[in-house]
Scaffold this motif. Structure first.
Motif, PDB file in Angstrom:
ATOM      1  N   ASN A   7      12.164 -20.977  41.320  1.00 21.31           N
ATOM      2  CA  ASN A   7      11.082 -21.888  41.523  1.00 21.31           C
ATOM      3  C   ASN A   7       9.792 -21.733  40.227  1.00 21.31           C
ATOM      4  O   ASN A   7       9.273 -22.442  39.691  1.00 21.31           O
ATOM      5  N   ASP A  10      11.430 -23.741  37.616  1.00 18.78           N
ATOM      6  CA  ASP A  10      11.407 -25.064  38.004  1.00 18.78           C
ATOM      7  C   ASP A  10       9.746 -25.349  37.430  1.00 18.78           C
ATOM      8  O   ASP A  10       9.573 -26.696  37.012  1.00 18.78           O
ATOM      9  N   ARG A  11       9.128 -24.625  37.856  1.00 18.64           N
ATOM     10  CA  ARG A  11       7.755 -24.979  37.597  1.00 18.64           C
ATOM     11  C   ARG A  11       7.223 -24.958  36.291  1.00 18.64           C
ATOM     12  O   ARG A  11       6.501 -25.640  35.509  1.00 18.64           O
ATOM     13  N   TYR A  12       7.825 -24.090  35.438  1.00 17.76           N
ATOM     14  CA  TYR A  12       7.732 -23.933  33.746  1.00 17.76           C
ATOM     15  C   TYR A  12       7.963 -25.150  33.400  1.00 17.76           C
ATOM     16  O   TYR A  12       7.527 -25.837  32.435  1.00 17.76           O
ATOM     17  N   ARG A  14       8.409 -28.334  34.683  1.00 15.54           N
ATOM     18  CA  ARG A  14       7.517 -29.286  35.117  1.00 15.54           C
ATOM     19  C   ARG A  14       6.195 -29.261  34.245  1.00 15.54           C
ATOM     20  O   ARG A  14       5.882 -30.202  33.617  1.00 15.54           O
ATOM     21  N   ILE A  15       5.650 -27.901  33.696  1.00 19.43           N
ATOM     22  CA  ILE A  15       4.312 -27.914  33.116  1.00 19.43           C
ATOM     23  C   ILE A  15       4.886 -28.449  31.810  1.00 19.43           C
ATOM     24  O   ILE A  15       3.969 -29.440  31.130  1.00 19.43           O
TER      25      ILE A  15
END
Length: 351
Positions: A7, A10-12, A14-15
């Motif tokens: 997670n 994935d967040r990194y 996306r950012i």
């Protein structure tokens, strides 16, 4: 635990993706020139940064339909005047033949529009001073000169390191390419190393200059706190072109290779003038200050970045859009570079 790590990753990603998509500029721009150099080194940066091009200007009417087919949202034209009379245009990129740069730059500056001008911006120090005067009369529009190696990561890092070095230093520079029959090698090619040694070490005085067979220029330059020996040549090969520099300081040695790497080596300890490395083996300490990663194909490892094109173009557009300003590649910043070139020319003419 694995799901938490996934997670986070994935967040990194996306950012990072969102940050890139948000990189949008508000003004419209024009580009004068669509040669091989521009297509390979400049247009890709504009595309990556999402810089909106409204016009591409060329010399030949035959290219107009080809340009508009390749760039569907761009208006191709042979009229610089149409571009300069368009109030929507905030800035103009110019990368045409070196001999035409002064005339085109003059028109753009007089119009009051921001200008990115590829090297060389002009053919002489006198023309450079004329451009500076025109810029003053036009109320100082943004002008950036495309001597992009000032923005190469190795040059930026080296400059910061050298500022911390005390005492005098010396350097040895080699800039070796193949034949260059299409233009003036001194102004079109050798301007790069001459500019970044001026950027790194300050104003230079020519102590020795000699041409070898009209293709190799041997120089000895004296700066305030540095002395350099340079070999600038078109007598080698384009398939094995080389650009390297070694800087010897009181504390250690910097080795630059091809704008792709910068290594620092500590000097060995001495006792009463005797180098201890000759008495018993000592471990050589090397610090890799910069290395281009050939394996990972990201933007930061692309030669467009390591050669300085990316940050130079981004710096210009940021300045036009009032996001960030820099004067390190202004017309005024390269006066000493042109003075150095004029000095070399005067010595050449005397001989």
């Amino acid at each position: 635990m694995e799901s938490i790590i996934k997670n986070i990753i994935d967040r990194y990603k996306r950012i990072r993706s969102m940050r890139q998509l948000k990189q949008v500029y508000g003004g419209n721009y024009a580009f004068v020139g669509i040669g091989d150099h521009s297509i390979n080194n400049l247009y890709p940066v504009l595309n990556y940064l999402h810089v909106p091009l409204k016009y591409i200007c060329c010399k030949s009417k035959d290219k107009i339909p080809l340009i508009e087919a390749a760039y569907p949202n761009v208006c191709a034209t042979i009229s610089l005047a149409d571009i300069l009379h368009d109030d929507d245009i905030k800035g103009v990129f110019v990368s045409a033949s070196p001999q035409s740069h002064f005339a085109i730059a003059s028109e753009v500056i007089k119009s009051g529009k921001a200008l990115f001008i590829e090297k060389p911006p002009c053919q002489s120090e006198d023309e450079l001073l004329q451009l500076i005067s025109m810029r003053k009369e036009a109320n100082f529009p943004q002008v950036t000169v495309g001597l992009q190696k000032r923005n190469a990561p190795v040059i930026r890092i080296l400059k910061k390191k050298l500022q911390k070095c005390r005492g005098n230093m010396s350097y040895n520079l080699k800039y070796l390419t193949g034949a260059y029959p299409e233009g003036d090698a001194l102004l079109d090619l050798f301007i790069h190393p001459l500019d970044y040694v001026t950027f790194l070490f300050g104003k230079a005085e020519v102590k020795f200059a000699e041409w070898v067979k009209h293709h190799t220029l041997m120089l000895v330059l004296k700066h305030e706190k540095a002395t350099g020996i340079l070999e600038l040549s078109t007598g080698y090969s384009w398939h094995d072109a080389k650009e390297s520099m070694t800087v010897n300081t009181s504390n250690g040695i910097f080795e630059m290779n091809q704008m792709d790497s910068l290594i620092y080596k500590d000097k060995q300890t001495m006792f009463m003038g005797v180098p201890l490395e000759k008495v018993y083996p000592l471990k050589m300490v090397e610090v890799h200050l910069f290395d281009r990663n050939d394996f990972v194909p990201t933007i930061h490892n692309n030669q467009i970045v390591t050669q300085g094109y990316f940050d130079t173009i981004k710096g210009f557009v940021d300045a036009v859009e009032k996001r960030k300003t820099s004067s390190e590649q202004s017309l005024e910043a390269i006066i000493d570079t042109y003075k150095l070139i004029e000095s070399i020319r005067s010595i050449q003419n005397k001989k």
